[in-house]
Design a protein around this motif. Structure first.
Motif, PDB file in Angstrom:
ATOM      1  N   GLU A  89       0.840  -1.188   0.000  1.00  0.00           N
ATOM      2  CA  GLU A  89       0.000   0.000   0.000  1.00  0.00           C
ATOM      3  C   GLU A  89       0.877   1.240   0.000  1.00  0.00           C
ATOM      4  O   GLU A  89       1.946   1.237   0.604  1.00  0.00           O
ATOM      5  N   THR A  90       0.391   2.268  -0.649  1.00  0.00           N
ATOM      6  CA  THR A  90       1.064   3.559  -0.607  1.00  0.00           C
ATOM      7  C   THR A  90       0.019   4.637  -0.882  1.00  0.00           C
ATOM      8  O   THR A  90      -1.115   4.334  -1.199  1.00  0.00           O
ATOM      9  N   ILE A  91       0.438   5.870  -0.745  1.00  0.00           N
ATOM     10  CA  ILE A  91      -0.425   7.003  -1.082  1.00  0.00           C
ATOM     11  C   ILE A  91       0.213   7.712  -2.268  1.00  0.00           C
ATOM     12  O   ILE A  91       1.399   8.027  -2.249  1.00  0.00           O
ATOM     13  N   LYS A  92      -0.580   7.946  -3.289  1.00  0.00           N
ATOM     14  CA  LYS A  92      -0.122   8.700  -4.456  1.00  0.00           C
ATOM     15  C   LYS A  92      -1.094   9.842  -4.681  1.00  0.00           C
ATOM     16  O   LYS A  92      -2.219   9.819  -4.188  1.00  0.00           O
ATOM     17  N   ARG A  93      -0.661  10.813  -5.433  1.00  0.00           N
ATOM     18  CA  ARG A  93      -1.476  12.000  -5.725  1.00  0.00           C
ATOM     19  C   ARG A  93      -1.969  12.645  -4.431  1.00  0.00           C
ATOM     20  O   ARG A  93      -3.127  13.007  -4.302  1.00  0.00           O
ATOM     21  N   ARG A  94      -1.097  12.687  -3.458  1.00  0.00           N
ATOM     22  CA  ARG A  94      -1.284  13.309  -2.138  1.00  0.00           C
ATOM     23  C   ARG A  94      -2.193  12.564  -1.176  1.00  0.00           C
ATOM     24  O   ARG A  94      -1.945  12.558   0.005  1.00  0.00           O
ATOM     25  N   VAL A  95      -3.296  11.973  -1.649  1.00  0.00           N
ATOM     26  CA  VAL A  95      -4.229  11.347  -0.708  1.00  0.00           C
ATOM     27  C   VAL A  95      -4.759   9.990  -1.152  1.00  0.00           C
ATOM     28  O   VAL A  95      -5.405   9.307  -0.375  1.00  0.00           O
ATOM     29  N   ILE A 108      -8.081   3.211  -4.635  1.00  0.00           N
ATOM     30  CA  ILE A 108      -9.442   3.504  -4.195  1.00  0.00           C
ATOM     31  C   ILE A 108      -9.597   5.008  -4.008  1.00  0.00           C
ATOM     32  O   ILE A 108      -8.651   5.703  -3.655  1.00  0.00           O
ATOM     33  N   LEU A 109     -10.807   5.475  -4.299  1.00  0.00           N
ATOM     34  CA  LEU A 109     -11.113   6.882  -4.126  1.00  0.00           C
ATOM     35  C   LEU A 109     -12.573   7.005  -3.719  1.00  0.00           C
ATOM     36  O   LEU A 109     -13.466   6.576  -4.448  1.00  0.00           O
TER      37      LEU A 109
END
Length: 182
Positions: A89-95, A108-109
């Motif tokens: 898991e990671t965070i991309k595009r800030r969130v 997921i968004l």
């Protein structure tokens, strides 16, 4: 024999661990002491492996969501890890939480009235059960949208995620495009 740029066996051993020598630019440097890890029980090993694949920022993303989205997000998270325990898991595009393994697998968004799962498959993973809800003509990712009360089609989504991971391990969807991956 000392080889340039290569660890040179074991050096001094002390309370801090073992030091290794490294030949750099004609001189021998000692590397930082290497601490020996104690053997882990199988439970501790599993927890350590889980901590490497799970990102607390994903928890922080899910925590403030409405209960149904938080639950769905956790279910999608668990499904990803059940497909392949090496998915990280990671965070991309800030969130935005992303699940990666030799490339993007999915993300997921949460939206106001639904939650999207973006599948980074280059539109080549088969969708025989028609779970894709958007991005049918997209060249990089397609979407599965979930609304409150909808169930995850676990067998269909598992099959798609498994195919994406296999494609990533085979060089990624860009290299697989045009090949029969079914």
């Amino acid at each position: 024999m000392v080889m340039p740029g290569r660890p040179q066996g074991r050096g001094r051993t002390g309370a801090a661990g073992t030091e290794e020598a490294l030949l750099i630019g004609g001189r021998v440097d000692l590397l930082a002491p290497q601490r020996r890890k104690p053997a882990l029980s199988s439970t501790a090993a599993m927890e350590e492996a889980e901590s490497k694949t799970r990102d607390p920022r994903v928890d922080a993303y899910l925590r403030p969501l409405p209960p149904w989205q938080r639950k769905l997000g956790e279910e999608l998270r668990e499904l990803n890890h059940s497909v392949d325990p090496e998915i990280e898991e990671t965070i991309k595009r800030r969130v935005q939480p992303h699940f990666v393994l030799e490339g993007n697998v999915c993300a997921i968004l949460a939206a106001k009235d639904h939650m999207n799962l973006f599948l980074y498959d280059g539109a080549i993973a088969p969708d025989p059960e028609g779970i894709i809800t958007g991005g049918h003509q997209n060249k990089t990712a397609r979407t599965v949208a979930f609304r409150d009360g909808e169930e995850i089609n676990i067998p269909a989504l598992t099959a798609m995620l498994t195919q994406i991971v296999a494609n990533n391990r085979a060089g990624g969807w860009r290299s697989r495009k045009g090949q029969d991956v079914r």
